[in-house]
Design a protein around this motif. Structure first.
Motif, PDB file in Angstrom:
ATOM      1  N   GLU A  38       4.859   2.375  -7.863  1.00  0.00           N
ATOM      2  CA  GLU A  38       4.111   1.755  -8.959  1.00  0.00           C
ATOM      3  C   GLU A  38       5.010   0.792  -9.716  1.00  0.00           C
TER       4      GLU A  38
ATOM      5  N   GLU B 268      -6.938   0.358  -3.493  1.00  0.00           N
ATOM      6  CA  GLU B 268      -6.892   1.695  -2.924  1.00  0.00           C
ATOM      7  C   GLU B 268      -7.941   2.494  -3.682  1.00  0.00           C
TER       8      GLU B 268
ATOM      9  N   HIS C  93       0.826  -1.209   0.000  1.00  0.00           N
ATOM     10  CA  HIS C  93       0.000   0.000   0.000  1.00  0.00           C
ATOM     11  C   HIS C  93       0.860   1.260   0.000  1.00  0.00           C
ATOM     12  N   ARG C  94       0.453   2.206  -0.837  1.00  0.00           N
ATOM     13  CA  ARG C  94       1.124   3.485  -1.008  1.00  0.00           C
ATOM     14  C   ARG C  94       2.586   3.324  -1.421  1.00  0.00           C
TER      15      ARG C  94
END
Length: 113
Positions: free
Chosen positions: A24, A63, A20-21
């Motif tokens: 990419e 997300e 998460h976060r």
């Protein structure tokens, strides 16, 4: 809880993250199956392959940003429109249906979600 058809995504797809976060690793445009299932297919980069095959991250956690939602009479949050802009590979999914699988295809490995 997500209402059927409530999830949308940007025209350039969603980011696939190893956490998460995180950074990419790939970007893919999802497709919606006739039964409502949402699928993602992208090249399995070395980082994606390691997260799934060696790190045991065989599920996905989205997300999203809720755009519209209601609270049912039973007190359940029902999301009627949400924008998904990223999905993170995880070994602890909120929804067990969201699974990740690396498959060998001609031209290299592909990640199927």
């Amino acid at each position: 809880m997500f209402a059927p058809g409530s999830i949308v995504w940007p025209s350039d797809g969603i980011a696939l993250l190893a956490e998460h976060r995180g950074v990419e690793l790939a970007r893919a445009v999802p497709s919606r199956e006739p039964d409502g299932e949402i699928r993602i297919e992208t090249a399995a980069t070395p980082e994606i392959f390691a997260a799934v095959e060696q790190g045991g991250k065989r599920h996905l956690s989205i997300e999203f940003r809720s755009v519209r939602e209601i609270r049912t009479a039973a007190g359940i949050r029902e999301i009627t429109r949400a924008i998904v802009d990223a999905a993170a590979l995880t070994d602890r999914p909120e929804y067990i249906q969201a699974r990740a699988e690396v498959r060998q295809r001609r031209g290299g490995r592909r990640l199927w979600l």
